[in-house]
Design a protein around this motif. Structure first.
Motif, PDB file in Angstrom:
ATOM      1  N   THR A 189       0.911  -1.237   0.050  1.00  0.00           N
ATOM      2  CA  THR A 189       0.209   0.240  -0.017  1.00  0.00           C
ATOM      3  C   THR A 189       0.875   1.375  -0.070  1.00  0.00           C
ATOM      4  N   PRO A 231     -13.492   1.515   0.269  1.00  0.00           N
ATOM      5  CA  PRO A 231     -12.444   1.590  -0.827  1.00  0.00           C
ATOM      6  C   PRO A 231     -13.237   1.341  -2.118  1.00  0.00           C
ATOM      7  N   GLU A 277      -5.079   6.322  -0.178  1.00  0.00           N
ATOM      8  CA  GLU A 277      -4.258   4.954  -0.074  1.00  0.00           C
ATOM      9  C   GLU A 277      -4.603   4.171  -1.397  1.00  0.00           C
ATOM     10  N   VAL A 283      -4.001   0.574  -3.179  1.00  0.00           N
ATOM     11  CA  VAL A 283      -3.558  -0.767  -2.720  1.00  0.00           C
ATOM     12  C   VAL A 283      -3.198  -1.554  -3.853  1.00  0.00           C
ATOM     13  N   TYR A 313      -6.649  -3.058   2.752  1.00  0.00           N
ATOM     14  CA  TYR A 313      -7.405  -1.701   3.372  1.00  0.00           C
ATOM     15  C   TYR A 313      -7.696  -1.806   4.671  1.00  0.00           C
ATOM     16  N   SER A 336      -4.507   0.009   6.063  1.00  0.00           N
ATOM     17  CA  SER A 336      -4.995   1.358   6.050  1.00  0.00           C
ATOM     18  C   SER A 336      -5.936   1.954   6.967  1.00  0.00           C
TER      19      SER A 336
END
Length: 433
Positions: A71, A163, A201, A203, A292, A296
């Motif tokens: 990430t 996400p 973020e 990924v 995530y 994250s």
């Protein structure tokens, strides 16, 4: 997982979960390319050439070198553009980045609501074509551990959007704009209503863990074959792709698992990651969500107990054993004595596939049947605290419920929620009722 704004504004969502083994990506930034303060081009995406800057070097949170299956966390900056008086806007101008497939925005405090609009657009690595602007769901705290639990009080947990699955991409642009709040927040200046520490973020789900490596704790890299009914009113166990099967990197999550006493209710969700994925990409989508949630958002593991793709394949979610009552982080306030099933996609306007609905029915007929539950029936769960029911209240719920039945949210999407009646009926038939 789309929340109702009116309900979400007043919710202080102490979203979940104990510290992962490694610090969240947002805590350590790969900063080989700092955010630009230059306004993005107003030219439409399809006619704008990619940035002339070289691709950014750091995909991992700690290293400047690109690492597949990692990430990249980039801090957002204030954007200099025309906007409404008093509005706050942050983002990143269009830029080249190392490959990624799933994107989201996180911020420092999980209790801070993002009153605004988050939009991203991405460039497909294969074609170089930019997508249109896509909105990320900001009311995402309805998926979390119950308030006051060890999982919810971790200092590493962050607020986050849902996400979005973008597919393999190598360019990105993001903008976050505050909107007027309601109720108690009306007196706050607009600029103060964007949470602190906003970060993008990116990924890269990687290729997964090859069979024979890593620490797969729950079975081989294949589907578990369905068997005969173990006893009356327990559906046959469906095929379930294990964590090793979808390529979970077990070094990311916190060790061990937490269990509840039984499973009385199955909460159905949608992942709200969009519908632009193929069934062959489903394991990559799940690896992206896993990274995530853990890297994250600071969760201890993937939040859902199970996931289902649009082709009807079922995947193991949170580690601990598919047949056991593993405590998840899928329905804030009602994680105890329940299981969470997320259908990959967004079903606010799109109809779920018949294959996915059948998979939910088969899975629930087996899972709740192991604990003597009738999928056509109702049961009681005690609230752990949320925006619909105060902590301690016993709530009567369907054995197969939608996420919105326990929390004021749009999840699992109107179209999927409307089909739960037929899922209950099918699950009952699979149990022989």
């Amino acid at each position: 997982m789309r929340g109702f704004p009116a309900s979400s504004i007043g919710v202080t969502c102490a979203a979940a979960l104990a510290l992962p083994l490694a610090p969240p990506a947002a805590a350590a930034t790969s900063s080989s390319t700092p955010p630009s303060s230059t306004p993005p081009s107003s030219t439409p995406p399809s006619s704008t050439p990619p940035s002339s800057a070289p691709p950014t070097a750091g995909a991992g949170p700690r290293s400047g070198a690109y690492v597949p299956g990692s990430t990249r966390s980039l801090p957002l900056a204030h954007l200099a553009r025309d906007r409404a008086p008093g509005a706050a806007e942050q983002g990143l101008t269009r830029r080249d980045v190392r490959p990624f497939s799933l994107v989201g925005v996180v911020w420092d405090r999980p209790t801070a609501a993002l009153h605004g609009r988050v939009e991203v657009r991405t460039r497909a690595a294969a074609t170089g074509i930019w997508s249109g602007w896509k909105e990320l769901e900001t009311h995402n705290a309805d998926h979390a551990a119950d308030p006051g639990t060890r999982e919810s009080t971790s200092g590493g947990v962050r607020g986050a959007t849902a996400p979005l699955w973008a597919g393999e991409s190598d360019g990105v642009e993001v903008r976050v704009r505050s909107e007027k709040a309601t109720g108690a927040d009306r007196s706050a200046p607009a600029a103060a209503r964007l949470p602190t520490g906003l970060r993008l973020e990116l990924v890269d789900p990687g290729k997964g863990v090859p069979p024979g490596t890593g620490r797969a704790r729950t079975g081989a890299a294949r589907s578990v074959p369905a068997g005969r009914k173990a006893k009356p009113h327990v559906g046959a166990r469906p095929g379930i792709i294990t964590r090793r099967g979808w390529g979970a990197d077990e070094t990311l999550r916190e060790k061990g698992a937490v269990y509840t006493k039984r499973v009385k209710t199955a909460f159905v969700h949608h992942s709200d990651t969009g519908n632009d994925y193929t069934c062959s990409q489903a394991p990559s989508v799940i690896r992206g969500i896993y990274r995530y949630h853990v890297g994250s958002m600071g969760w201890r593991d993937l939040g859902y107990s199970f996931l289902v793709d649009k082709c009807g394949k079922i995947y193991e979610g949170r580690a601990g054993g598919v047949s056991k009552p593993v405590l998840g982080a899928h329905t804030r306030g009602f994680n105890s004595n329940s299981t969470g099933i997320a259908v990959l996609g967004t079903y606010s306007a799109k109809e779920p596939s018949s294959a996915a609905l059948k998979a939910i029915a088969r899975l629930t007929a087996w899972k709740v049947g192991r604990y003597g539950m009738n999928p056509r029936g109702k049961t009681y769960l005690k609230s752990g605290g949320g925006n619909l029911y105060p902590k301690g209240r016993k709530v009567r719920l369907n054995v197969i419920s939608g996420h919105r039945d326990g929390f004021a949210t749009g999840c699992p999407g109107e179209r999927l929620y409307d089909r739960l009646g037929s899922v209950r009926s099918k699950a009952g038939k699979y149990q022989g009722r």
